[in-house]
Motif scaffolding. Structure first.
Motif, PDB file in Angstrom:
ATOM      1  N   ALA A  40       5.789   2.349  12.703  1.00  0.00           N
ATOM      2  CA  ALA A  40       6.332   3.183  11.866  1.00  0.00           C
ATOM      3  C   ALA A  40       7.974   3.175  11.842  1.00  0.00           C
ATOM      4  CB  ALA A  40       5.765   4.806  12.233  1.00  0.00           C
ATOM      5  N   ASN A  41       8.324   2.651  12.811  1.00  0.00           N
ATOM      6  CA  ASN A  41       9.912   2.722  12.882  1.00  0.00           C
ATOM      7  C   ASN A  41      10.631   1.464  12.945  1.00  0.00           C
ATOM      8  OD1 ASN A  41      10.733   5.746  13.187  1.00  0.00           O
ATOM      9  ND2 ASN A  41       9.096   5.410  14.701  1.00  0.00           N
ATOM     10  N   HIS A  42       9.681   0.198  12.769  1.00  0.00           N
ATOM     11  CA  HIS A  42      10.184  -1.232  12.641  1.00  0.00           C
ATOM     12  C   HIS A  42      11.518  -1.524  11.936  1.00  0.00           C
ATOM     13  CE1 HIS A  42       7.923  -2.211   9.513  1.00  0.00           C
ATOM     14  NE2 HIS A  42       8.323  -3.380   9.317  1.00  0.00           N
ATOM     15  N   LEU A  43      11.762  -0.838  10.937  1.00  0.00           N
ATOM     16  CA  LEU A  43      13.100  -0.968  10.271  1.00  0.00           C
ATOM     17  C   LEU A  43      14.291  -0.213  10.584  1.00  0.00           C
ATOM     18  CD1 LEU A  43      11.406  -1.033   6.686  1.00  0.00           C
ATOM     19  CD2 LEU A  43      11.835  -3.117   8.070  1.00  0.00           C
ATOM     20  N   GLU A  44      14.099   0.823  11.500  1.00  0.00           N
ATOM     21  CA  GLU A  44      15.121   1.831  11.644  1.00  0.00           C
ATOM     22  C   GLU A  44      16.138   0.932  12.610  1.00  0.00           C
ATOM     23  OE1 GLU A  44      15.303   4.973  10.604  1.00  0.00           O
ATOM     24  OE2 GLU A  44      13.348   4.838   9.738  1.00  0.00           O
ATOM     25  N   MET A  45      15.981   0.426  13.459  1.00  0.00           N
ATOM     26  CA  MET A  45      17.204  -0.198  14.268  1.00  0.00           C
ATOM     27  C   MET A  45      17.936  -1.035  13.265  1.00  0.00           C
ATOM     28  SD  MET A  45      17.192  -2.156  17.766  1.00  0.00           S
ATOM     29  CE  MET A  45      18.758  -2.154  18.805  1.00  0.00           C
ATOM     30  N   SER A  46      17.368  -2.010  12.638  1.00  0.00           N
ATOM     31  CA  SER A  46      18.019  -2.853  11.431  1.00  0.00           C
ATOM     32  C   SER A  46      18.943  -1.794  10.489  1.00  0.00           C
ATOM     33  CB  SER A  46      17.296  -3.885  10.881  1.00  0.00           C
ATOM     34  OG  SER A  46      16.134  -3.337  10.124  1.00  0.00           O
ATOM     35  N   ASP A  47      18.190  -1.043   9.934  1.00  0.00           N
ATOM     36  CA  ASP A  47      19.037  -0.143   8.960  1.00  0.00           C
ATOM     37  C   ASP A  47      20.429   0.600   9.702  1.00  0.00           C
ATOM     38  OD1 ASP A  47      17.296  -0.572   7.041  1.00  0.00           O
ATOM     39  OD2 ASP A  47      16.270   1.099   7.048  1.00  0.00           O
ATOM     40  N   ALA A  48      20.079   1.074  11.048  1.00  0.00           N
ATOM     41  CA  ALA A  48      21.056   1.701  11.394  1.00  0.00           C
ATOM     42  C   ALA A  48      22.163   0.896  11.732  1.00  0.00           C
ATOM     43  CB  ALA A  48      20.617   2.503  12.802  1.00  0.00           C
ATOM     44  N   ALA A  49      21.732  -0.292  12.255  1.00  0.00           N
ATOM     45  CA  ALA A  49      22.922  -1.329  12.882  1.00  0.00           C
ATOM     46  C   ALA A  49      23.642  -1.994  11.519  1.00  0.00           C
ATOM     47  CB  ALA A  49      22.306  -2.489  13.580  1.00  0.00           C
ATOM     48  N   GLN A  50      23.024  -2.189  10.543  1.00  0.00           N
ATOM     49  CA  GLN A  50      23.461  -2.864   9.529  1.00  0.00           C
ATOM     50  C   GLN A  50      23.993  -1.881   8.325  1.00  0.00           C
ATOM     51  OE1 GLN A  50      21.325  -6.706   8.323  1.00  0.00           O
ATOM     52  NE2 GLN A  50      19.785  -5.849   9.733  1.00  0.00           N
ATOM     53  N   ARG A  51      23.620  -0.489   8.339  1.00  0.00           N
ATOM     54  CA  ARG A  51      24.112   0.230   7.233  1.00  0.00           C
ATOM     55  C   ARG A  51      24.670   1.408   7.601  1.00  0.00           C
ATOM     56  NH1 ARG A  51      18.636   0.674   3.039  1.00  0.00           N
ATOM     57  NH2 ARG A  51      18.013  -1.722   3.093  1.00  0.00           N
ATOM     58  N   ARG A  52      24.766   1.720   8.918  1.00  0.00           N
ATOM     59  CA  ARG A  52      25.389   2.652   9.347  1.00  0.00           C
ATOM     60  C   ARG A  52      26.619   2.580  10.198  1.00  0.00           C
ATOM     61  NH1 ARG A  52      23.512   4.670   5.705  1.00  0.00           N
ATOM     62  NH2 ARG A  52      21.991   6.171   5.613  1.00  0.00           N
ATOM     63  N   ASP A  53      27.761   3.483  10.527  1.00  0.00           N
ATOM     64  CA  ASP A  53      28.688   3.139  11.513  1.00  0.00           C
ATOM     65  C   ASP A  53      28.524   3.738  12.769  1.00  0.00           C
ATOM     66  OD1 ASP A  53      31.179   2.831  12.640  1.00  0.00           O
ATOM     67  OD2 ASP A  53      32.202   4.406  11.507  1.00  0.00           O
ATOM     68  N   ILE A  54      28.386   2.182  13.672  1.00  0.00           N
ATOM     69  CA  ILE A  54      27.852   2.361  15.048  1.00  0.00           C
ATOM     70  C   ILE A  54      28.994   3.136  15.908  1.00  0.00           C
ATOM     71  CG2 ILE A  54      27.040   1.077  17.014  1.00  0.00           C
ATOM     72  CD1 ILE A  54      26.163  -1.156  14.920  1.00  0.00           C
ATOM     73  N   LYS A 101       0.775  -1.252   0.124  1.00  0.00           N
ATOM     74  CA  LYS A 101       0.041   0.167  -0.066  1.00  0.00           C
ATOM     75  C   LYS A 101       0.949   1.224  -0.029  1.00  0.00           C
ATOM     76  CE  LYS A 101      -3.665  -2.329   2.561  1.00  0.00           C
ATOM     77  NZ  LYS A 101      -4.489  -2.183   3.651  1.00  0.00           N
ATOM     78  N   GLY A 102       2.138   1.250  -0.668  1.00  0.00           N
ATOM     79  CA  GLY A 102       2.775   2.432  -0.560  1.00  0.00           C
ATOM     80  C   GLY A 102       3.936   2.136   0.462  1.00  0.00           C
ATOM     81  N   ASP A 103       4.447   3.179   1.339  1.00  0.00           N
ATOM     82  CA  ASP A 103       5.337   3.327   2.251  1.00  0.00           C
ATOM     83  C   ASP A 103       4.813   2.132   3.291  1.00  0.00           C
ATOM     84  OD1 ASP A 103       6.803   3.500   4.798  1.00  0.00           O
ATOM     85  OD2 ASP A 103       7.620   5.270   3.707  1.00  0.00           O
ATOM     86  N   GLN A 104       5.536   1.012   3.489  1.00  0.00           N
ATOM     87  CA  GLN A 104       4.744   0.153   4.433  1.00  0.00           C
ATOM     88  C   GLN A 104       4.846   0.531   6.082  1.00  0.00           C
ATOM     89  OE1 GLN A 104       7.071  -3.333   5.942  1.00  0.00           O
ATOM     90  NE2 GLN A 104       8.440  -3.029   4.521  1.00  0.00           N
ATOM     91  N   CYS A 105       5.828   1.355   6.375  1.00  0.00           N
ATOM     92  CA  CYS A 105       5.880   1.619   7.518  1.00  0.00           C
ATOM     93  C   CYS A 105       4.730   2.812   8.056  1.00  0.00           C
ATOM     94  CB  CYS A 105       7.270   2.056   7.844  1.00  0.00           C
ATOM     95  SG  CYS A 105       8.396   1.151   7.777  1.00  0.00           S
ATOM     96  N   ILE A 106       4.510   3.729   7.033  1.00  0.00           N
ATOM     97  CA  ILE A 106       3.660   4.859   7.211  1.00  0.00           C
ATOM     98  C   ILE A 106       2.101   4.098   7.248  1.00  0.00           C
ATOM     99  CG2 ILE A 106       2.644   6.841   6.260  1.00  0.00           C
ATOM    100  CD1 ILE A 106       5.210   7.576   5.397  1.00  0.00           C
ATOM    101  N   GLU A 107       2.135   3.252   6.360  1.00  0.00           N
ATOM    102  CA  GLU A 107       0.581   2.690   6.204  1.00  0.00           C
ATOM    103  C   GLU A 107       0.392   1.667   7.364  1.00  0.00           C
ATOM    104  OE1 GLU A 107      -1.674   3.618   3.931  1.00  0.00           O
ATOM    105  OE2 GLU A 107      -0.165   5.086   2.922  1.00  0.00           O
TER     106      GLU A 107
END
Length: 939
Positions: A577-591, A544-550
């Motif tokens: 709304a933020n259920h992907l944020e932690m995995s994105d930060a952990a796996q795609r950013r320099d902790i 339905k679009g942005d899965q987190c917002i929807e």
């Protein structure tokens, strides 16, 4: 005399018989004439298959096509057998003592283009003189026509019955035995003997054996009904389950079993319609599968799904891919078949065997301590050990009793009686807005969600009964929904239920070895109900679009209907709304970068939200499918949690300056602990090393890592080696650690990445550091293709890797070196991977963060890194993530020690990286290879 068939004139068996007679005037033993006859037979079969395929009409027509092809095969076999028999006996097929019969699926009158043609030859005892030669010539003719003949044995009636007594498969095959040509009296005799033998207890034992056979098949396949590459024939909810229903009904109740079940109320006319609809759909899919592959293949693999969807009329829309719509219809049919099979199996067990269900149950586990106290007062009763409504009419008076039944069954550890499940399926019309808003319904639902020993099993049974989707329509929208990629292994609803099951196991302490952090956090949270609802609803926005917002919007509606207050509703919505944020930060950013931790801490705001989001992230990743969760991801999440918790631990004092001060304190504390240990045996090195590396290094690693790194560097210095590599298995991270010490230079990272790719090592993470003395100290984490540490069982491979990395760090790979392009496998080519490049000026204080994503392939990291080096950029850190066929590589880069922000340079970075991604995609010849790179605005 051969009777005309219902086939078109050019496919009538009478015509084929005449053609064979004309071709074999002097006999089938003449090679030239035999070849001429076989040519006629092959032509006839090819025309017959083509005619059967004309019965297909988009997503339907499969049953008619299967029956038509069976009719074609009947005519071909009659003509062939009669022609060969006439060549040896004047009476031909009318001669007594030999009959050609169809058995199995072909005996049932259904055939796919490359299905086995199951045959048996019945003979008198003793056999007629020419029987063996007729059979031999018939079988050789079929084999020479490349037909997959199944069986083909010669048996007397007594032999067939004796074999059926000891072999359930043979007994099953005889259920569908059908004479094609020859002495039909033999078939009548066999059927009469069969009917006499398998009645009463014998019939019940056969049914029990078939149920056990089906259960074993289901156990072997686990949750394969929900796996996104299902087996059309043998998968759960597939054609074999439909056949099982028919076999059981035929043995125990006769040919009119379905009609009698409808009359008794177990099934409805709608159930029978769903049975036929599913059979028609699956036969349609099977016809297209065989036609595309050109052989017998009933696995609906990724590479075939788009073509079959197109053949069946599923087109892409703005909202949904045609292949996803097709697979959703497939799984909805499989759910219908599975529910019907389970209902009938449970009915047979309850009515015929009278035994209570085993620990597994048919609908729900019955493996706990059963508690019958108060059942009558609650409106329920026990029949053959299964929970049922005491009054069948109670649902109409109080529909909430449907939910109460599942609540009672889960709490009291009873399986459900099939009559109760049937009544629920026929009473879903009572679930309206008033029902959904009834506080009593919510109480029963939350009792299952929060208190059941295994909510996954109960909610799955509610889903297959249609109750779950009717009660929570937002969940109903994701039932049987698929995502066409190689990352997600299950349908969306099954992924969700698996996540809930994992959550319960974490709460029960059963997964402490795999998830120590989540297990320790579970007792600390206060918003337990909000967490469970967030897991249940987290993917309801998909499609339905942005899965987190929807998904968050869906959660607000559903939670309000369930009676939650505003604060709890907003907490559930925030989590989704933020259920992907932690995995994105952990796996795609320099902790180790303070900005990453500060931004994530600001997002969470409180330790409670951090704990909730951590547990949600863990069960979401783990439930994707086998092999997705690993020690590397676990460690990244633990590192991010600990760093963020340290920032949030100050309570109300969460200003950025104070948070940075806490991170600096952590780095200084790490230096102090390091110096305290190393100073005991090498104080000079300890004093120097703590100043050689800046804070990100001291924040990125654990104490044990730093001590190991120091031992490696000290050994290199003692041996006088400027360039060296160290390789070891890191069990905690489920990766092979590669340490590299070398003089820093442009292109060093790219050369090391290329050497790793050349040896077959997949980089999952890298930390880059440069000492004050100008040496690079880089740490790479690499795995094998299956997700295990590289060389975990092969020390020689690790040794070769060490040598290759040292050579690349010392001498380089050369500007002309390129990773070899491996041929794209068919399954991978089914997916379009549209590349993108994102540049983020805000994600780090002193570096530009680049996210480059495209099709994963060997050497991609090397090519991207070399491109960045060619632009004069220095790599400070890299994170490598993957989602099936898609790679997501993140780089922290500087230019001349500063964050690059020149617009022209930023444009050049996007263009150069985009060229790497698109060039490789086009070279692989993948679907959608010409898709342009999406470049985001700088932010």
């Amino acid at each position: 005399m051969i009777r005309p068939t219902a086939l078109p004139a050019d496919l009538d068996g009478l015509r084929l018989r005449a053609e064979l007679a004309a071709s074999t005037r002097t006999g089938w033993d003449q090679p030239a004439e035999r070849q001429a006859a076989l040519a006629k037979l092959k032509t006839y079969l090819a025309r017959g298959r083509a005619h059967a395929e004309t019965r297909l009409d988009a997503a339907s027509g499969g049953l008619e096509a299967a029956r038509t092809l069976s009719g074609v095969m009947n005519a071909a076999l009659r003509a062939l057998f009669d022609s060969i028999a006439t060549d040896l006996d004047a009476d031909g097929a009318r001669a007594p003592g030999l009959a050609l019969c169809a058995v199995g699926g072909y005996g049932a009158g259904e055939l796919a283009p490359h299905s086995d043609i199951d045959l048996v030859f019945l003979v008198e005892d003793p056999a007629p003189p020419h029987a063996a030669l007729i059979v031999e010539r018939t079988l050789y003719a079929l084999w020479d026509c490349n037909l997959p003949v199944g069986g083909g044995a010669i048996r007397t009636v007594d032999e067939a019955i004796a074999l059926a007594r000891t072999d359930v498969s043979e007994r099953t095959a005889l259920l569908d035995i059908r004479p094609i040509t020859g002495d039909v009296r033999l078939v009548r005799r066999l059927l009469s003997a069969f009917d006499e033998h398998w009645v009463g207890e014998e019939a019940a034992s056969f049914a029990a054996a078939k149920l056990a056979e089906r259960d074993a098949r289901v156990d072997r396949q686990g949750d394969s009904r929900y796996a996104v590459e299902p087996h059309v024939k043998d998968g759960k909810g597939g054609l074999r389950d439909l056949q099982t229903v028919r076999w059981l009904a035929q043995v125990l109740y006769g040919a009119d079993a379905l009609e009698r079940w409808v009359g008794a109320g177990l099934l409805s006319v709608g159930d029978v319609e769903r049975y036929l609809s599913a059979a028609d759909f699956f036969w349609t899919v099977r016809f297209h599968l065989h036609a595309l592959v050109g052989r017998k293949d009933d696995r609906l693999s990724f590479d075939l799904q788009p073509d079959i969807a197109l053949r069946m009329g599923y087109d892409d829309t703005e909202e949904t891919l045609g292949v996803e719509a097709f697979m959703r219809d497939y799984f909805l049919k499989a759910i219908d078949v599975g529910a019907l099979t389970r209902l009938i199996c449970a009915k047979l067990e309850a009515d015929e065997f009278k035994d209570p269900p085993g620990a597994g149950g048919r609908f729900l586990p019955s493996d706990g301590i059963a508690d019958a106290e108060g059942l009558t007062e609650a409106g329920f009763s026990l029949h053959a050990g299964r929970l049922d409504f005491a009054d069948p009419a109670v649902i109409e008076r109080d529909p909430v009793m449907m939910l109460s039944l599942f609540e009672a069954a889960a709490a009291r550890h009873y399986d459900l009686h099939p009559d109760a499940v049937a009544r629920i399926g026929q009473s879903l019309r009572f679930i309206d807005d008033a029902f959904r808003s009834d506080p009593r319904a919510a109480r029963s639902f939350f009792a299952v969600l929060l208190d059941a020993d295994d909510p996954r099993m109960t909610l799955r049974a509610m889903t297959e009964a249609g109750l779950m989707g009717a009660y929570i329509p937002e969940f109903g929208d994701i039932v049987a929904r698929t995502q066409f990629n190689m990352y997600h292994r299950f349908t969306v609803d099954e992924h969700t239920l698996n996540a809930l099951g994992l959550l319960r196991e974490i709460e029960q302490g059963k997964l402490i070895a795999d998830h120590p952090l989540a297990t320790s956090l579970a007792p600390q949270i206060s918003a337990r109900r909000a967490l469970h609802l967030a897991v249940l609803l987290h993917d309801t926005g998909k499609g339905k679009g942005d899965q987190c917002i929807e998904g968050a919007a869906n959660a607000r509606i559903a939670c309000a209907r369930l009676g939650l207050d505003d604060d709890e509703i907003e907490l559930v919505a925030w989590l989704i709304a933020n259920h992907l944020e932690m995995s994105d930060a952990a796996q795609r950013r320099d902790i180790s970068d303070p900005r990453t931790v500060l931004d994530f801490a600001r997002l969470c705001g409180t330790l409670e939200r951090l704990r909730l989001l951590t547990i949600l992230t863990v069960v979401d990743i783990r439930a994707v499918g086998p092999g997705v969760w690993n020690g590397w991801k676990a460690q990244l999440l633990r590192d991010l949690y600990q760093a963020t918790a340290a920032v949030l631990a100050g309570g109300g004092e969460r200003g950025e300056d104070a948070a940075r001060a806490r991170l600096t304190e952590r780095a200084e504390a790490a230096r102090a602990r390091f110096a305290g240990v190393v100073s005991r045996f090498d104080p000079d090195f300890a004093k120097r090393w703590i100043h050689e590396l800046d804070d990100p290094y001291w924040l990125a690693f654990a104490d044990s890592d730093r001590l190991r790194h120091a031992a490696f560097v000290r050994a290199c210095e003692a041996e006088g080696r400027e360039t060296a590599a160290g390789v070891r298995i890191d069990k905690r991270r489920s990766a092979c650690e590669v340490m590299v010490l070398a003089p820093d230079r442009d292109g060093l990272f790219a050369d090391i990445a290329g050497a790793l790719a050349r040896e077959g090592a997949n980089v999952v993470g890298a930390q880059v550091a440069t000492t004050e003395g100008g040496r690079a100290f880089d740490v790479f984490y690499v795995q094998e293709a299956g997700g295990k540490p590289f060389g975990w069982s092969d020390p020689a491979a690790r040794s070769r890797l060490k040598t290759a990395v040292e050579a690349a760090a010392d001498e380089g790979l050369g500007a002309s070196w390129r990773a070899p392009v491996r041929p794209l496998r068919r399954r991978e080519a089914a997916f379009a991977v549209n590349p993108y490049v994102k540049l983020d000026l805000q994600a780090a204080d002193h570096a530009l963060v680049i996210e480059a994503s495209g099709r994963d392939r060997p050497g991609l990291l090397h090519d991207l890194a070399r491109t960045l080096t060619g632009l004069g950029l220095s790599l400070q850190a890299a994170r490598i993530d993957g989602y099936g066929q898609r790679a997501v590589d993140t780089f922290y880069v500087t230019k001349n020690g500063k964050k690059p922000d020149d617009p022209a340079l930023l444009d050049a970075i996007s263009e150069a990286l985009g060229a790497v991604l698109t060039k490789a995609e086009a070279a692989l010849g993948a679907r959608g290879a010409s898709a342009p790179v999406t470049a985001s605005a700088w932010r």
